[in-house]
Design an enzyme around this catalytic site. Structure first.
Site, PDB file in Angstrom:
ATOM      1  N   GLY A  17       8.751  11.001  27.178  1.00  0.00           N
ATOM      2  CA  GLY A  17       8.297  10.925  25.785  1.00  0.00           C
ATOM      3  C   GLY A  17       8.968  11.889  24.831  1.00  0.00           C
ATOM      4  O   GLY A  17       8.381  12.273  23.821  1.00  0.00           O
ATOM      5  N   MET A  95      10.350   1.028  29.718  1.00  0.00           N
ATOM      6  CA  MET A  95      11.348   0.494  30.635  1.00  0.00           C
ATOM      7  C   MET A  95      10.979  -0.893  31.138  1.00  0.00           C
ATOM      8  O   MET A  95      11.026  -1.173  32.342  1.00  0.00           O
ATOM      9  CB  MET A  95      11.551   1.470  31.796  1.00  0.00           C
ATOM     10  N   ARG A  96      10.613  -1.745  30.197  1.00  0.00           N
ATOM     11  CA  ARG A  96      10.337  -3.140  30.555  1.00  0.00           C
ATOM     12  C   ARG A  96      10.943  -4.061  29.512  1.00  0.00           C
ATOM     13  O   ARG A  96      10.957  -3.737  28.321  1.00  0.00           O
ATOM     14  CB  ARG A  96       8.822  -3.385  30.597  1.00  0.00           C
ATOM     15  N   HIS A 114      18.271   2.436  22.701  1.00  0.00           N
ATOM     16  CA  HIS A 114      19.024   2.213  23.935  1.00  0.00           C
ATOM     17  C   HIS A 114      20.085   3.310  24.062  1.00  0.00           C
ATOM     18  O   HIS A 114      20.787   3.611  23.086  1.00  0.00           O
ATOM     19  CB  HIS A 114      19.678   0.832  23.904  1.00  0.00           C
ATOM     20  N   ASP A 146      14.944  -8.773  19.914  1.00  0.00           N
ATOM     21  CA  ASP A 146      14.875 -10.234  19.856  1.00  0.00           C
ATOM     22  C   ASP A 146      14.636 -10.750  21.284  1.00  0.00           C
ATOM     23  O   ASP A 146      14.192  -9.996  22.142  1.00  0.00           O
ATOM     24  CB  ASP A 146      16.125 -10.820  19.178  1.00  0.00           C
ATOM     25  N   ASP A 150      18.461  -6.091  24.901  1.00  0.00           N
ATOM     26  CA  ASP A 150      19.268  -5.167  24.093  1.00  0.00           C
ATOM     27  C   ASP A 150      20.257  -5.900  23.185  1.00  0.00           C
ATOM     28  O   ASP A 150      21.374  -5.421  22.949  1.00  0.00           O
ATOM     29  CB  ASP A 150      20.014  -4.162  25.007  1.00  0.00           C
ATOM     30  N   LYS A 177      19.623  13.955  22.595  1.00  0.00           N
ATOM     31  CA  LYS A 177      19.620  14.782  21.363  1.00  0.00           C
ATOM     32  C   LYS A 177      19.934  13.903  20.150  1.00  0.00           C
ATOM     33  O   LYS A 177      19.308  14.034  19.092  1.00  0.00           O
ATOM     34  CB  LYS A 177      20.654  15.898  21.469  1.00  0.00           C
ATOM     35  N   ALA A 178      20.892  13.011  20.307  1.00  0.00           N
ATOM     36  CA  ALA A 178      21.239  12.098  19.210  1.00  0.00           C
ATOM     37  C   ALA A 178      20.088  11.129  18.926  1.00  0.00           C
ATOM     38  O   ALA A 178      19.804  10.803  17.766  1.00  0.00           O
ATOM     39  CB  ALA A 178      22.516  11.330  19.565  1.00  0.00           C
ATOM     40  N   GLU A 179      19.428  10.694  19.986  1.00  0.00           N
ATOM     41  CA  GLU A 179      18.296   9.768  19.814  1.00  0.00           C
ATOM     42  C   GLU A 179      17.184  10.390  18.980  1.00  0.00           C
ATOM     43  O   GLU A 179      16.556   9.711  18.165  1.00  0.00           O
ATOM     44  CB  GLU A 179      17.724   9.372  21.185  1.00  0.00           C
TER      45      GLU A 179
HETATM   46  C1  GAR Z   1      15.729   7.408  26.321  1.00  0.00           C
HETATM   47  O1  GAR Z   1      16.964   8.021  26.553  1.00  0.00           O
HETATM   48  C2  GAR Z   1      15.930   5.951  25.939  1.00  0.00           C
HETATM   49  O2  GAR Z   1      17.137   5.710  25.311  1.00  0.00           O
HETATM   50  C3  GAR Z   1      15.877   5.283  27.282  1.00  0.00           C
HETATM   51  O3  GAR Z   1      14.917   5.979  28.005  1.00  0.00           O
HETATM   52  C4  GAR Z   1      14.897   7.327  27.593  1.00  0.00           C
HETATM   53  C5  GAR Z   1      13.460   7.725  27.375  1.00  0.00           C
HETATM   54  O4  GAR Z   1      13.342   9.093  27.188  1.00  0.00           O
HETATM   55  N1  GAR Z   1      15.549   3.909  27.126  1.00  0.00           N
HETATM   56  C6  GAR Z   1      16.091   2.948  27.849  1.00  0.00           C
HETATM   57  O5  GAR Z   1      16.905   3.156  28.719  1.00  0.00           O
HETATM   58  C7  GAR Z   1      15.577   1.564  27.513  1.00  0.00           C
HETATM   59  N2  GAR Z   1      16.393   0.581  28.163  1.00  0.00           N
HETATM   60  P1  GAR Z   1      12.011   9.722  26.612  1.00  0.00           P
HETATM   61  O6  GAR Z   1      10.850   9.159  27.437  1.00  0.00           O
HETATM   62  O7  GAR Z   1      12.171  11.194  26.847  1.00  0.00           O
HETATM   63  O8  GAR Z   1      11.908   9.358  25.166  1.00  0.00           O
END
Ligand code: GAR
Length: 206
Positions: A17, A95-96, A114, A146, A150, A177-179
């Site tokens: 999270g 992750m679904r 992603h 959609d 992805d 970090k970018a996310e």
């Molecule tokens: C994130 O890096 C996100 O991009 C990835 O899961 C991580 C969750 O981290 N999502 C996927 O791979 C979706 N296909 P977080 O629980 O620390 O936010």
């Protein structure tokens, strides 16, 4: 089509999270005009739920194992989201893959992050896919969801250089970090009414 949403967010998680935390922080700082109506996890005992609870956000453990098929699980998820009057659904490390049931219930109102520069490296282990391919740059993509995996219209991307000694772990950490900037930025653009979708293209007004 114009997309502008009065915002009660429903955030779906499966893990630690950190993206959820970044969104909470930007809302609490007053930058994003939204309320997190609920955090839903398909797994019990993930740290994302602890983070939500610490901020007084309602949490729902909604385990997919209890449902015989994806569409039934998603129908139940839609019910939960409707119960919390959610306007915008945020997949923050959920992750679904979603079925048409979810996508139809929230048209142009589900956002995913992603950990790669789509359309390269969709699906699982995107960071390892990027390393295996030998790309010099990877990053993250915030996109509308959609019916594909992805494949939805791209709202924002951020670039992360790949170093020769990067491992899946180090690259994932740099991408995260970018996310943590890109995801809240994207949510803010929607809430501020700055987004239009034209076919595959997402247009951002100043
Ligand atoms: C994130 O890096 C996100 O991009 C990835 O899961 C991580 C969750 O981290 N999502 C996927 O791979 C979706 N296909 P977080 O629980 O620390 O936010």
């Amino acid at each position: 089509m114009s997309v502008s949403i009065r915002c009660r967010l429903g955030i779906l998680v499966s893990g630690s999270g950190t993206n959820l935390q970044a969104i909470i922080d930007r809302i609490e700082s007053g930058e994003i005009n939204a309320e997190i109506a609920c955090v839903i996890s398909n797994k019990a005992d993930v740290f994302a739920l602890t983070r939500a609870s610490r901020h007084g956000i309602p949490i729902v453990v909604h385990e997919n194992e209890k449902f015989p098929e994806r569409r039934l699980y998603d129908a139940a998820t839609v019910e939960i989201l409707r119960g919390y009057n959610v306007d915008l659904v945020i997949l923050a490390g959920f992750m679904r893959i979603l079925s048409d049931v979810m996508v139809n219930a929230f048209p142009h109102a589900i956002l995913n992050i992603h950990p790669a520069l789509l359309p390269s490296f969709p699906g699982l282990h995107a960071q390892q896919q990027a390393l295996d391919y030998g790309v010099r740059f990877s990053g993250c993509t915030v996109h509308f969801v959609d019916y594909g995996t992805d494949t939805g219209p791209i709202l924002l991307q951020a670039i992360v250089p790949v170093e020769q000694d990067d491992t899946e772990e180090t690259l994932s950490s740099k991408i995260q970090k970018a996310e943590h900037k890109a995801f809240p930025d994207a949510i803010k653009l929607i809430i501020d009414g700055k987004i239009k979708i034209s076919g595959r293209k997402v247009l951002i007004s100043e």
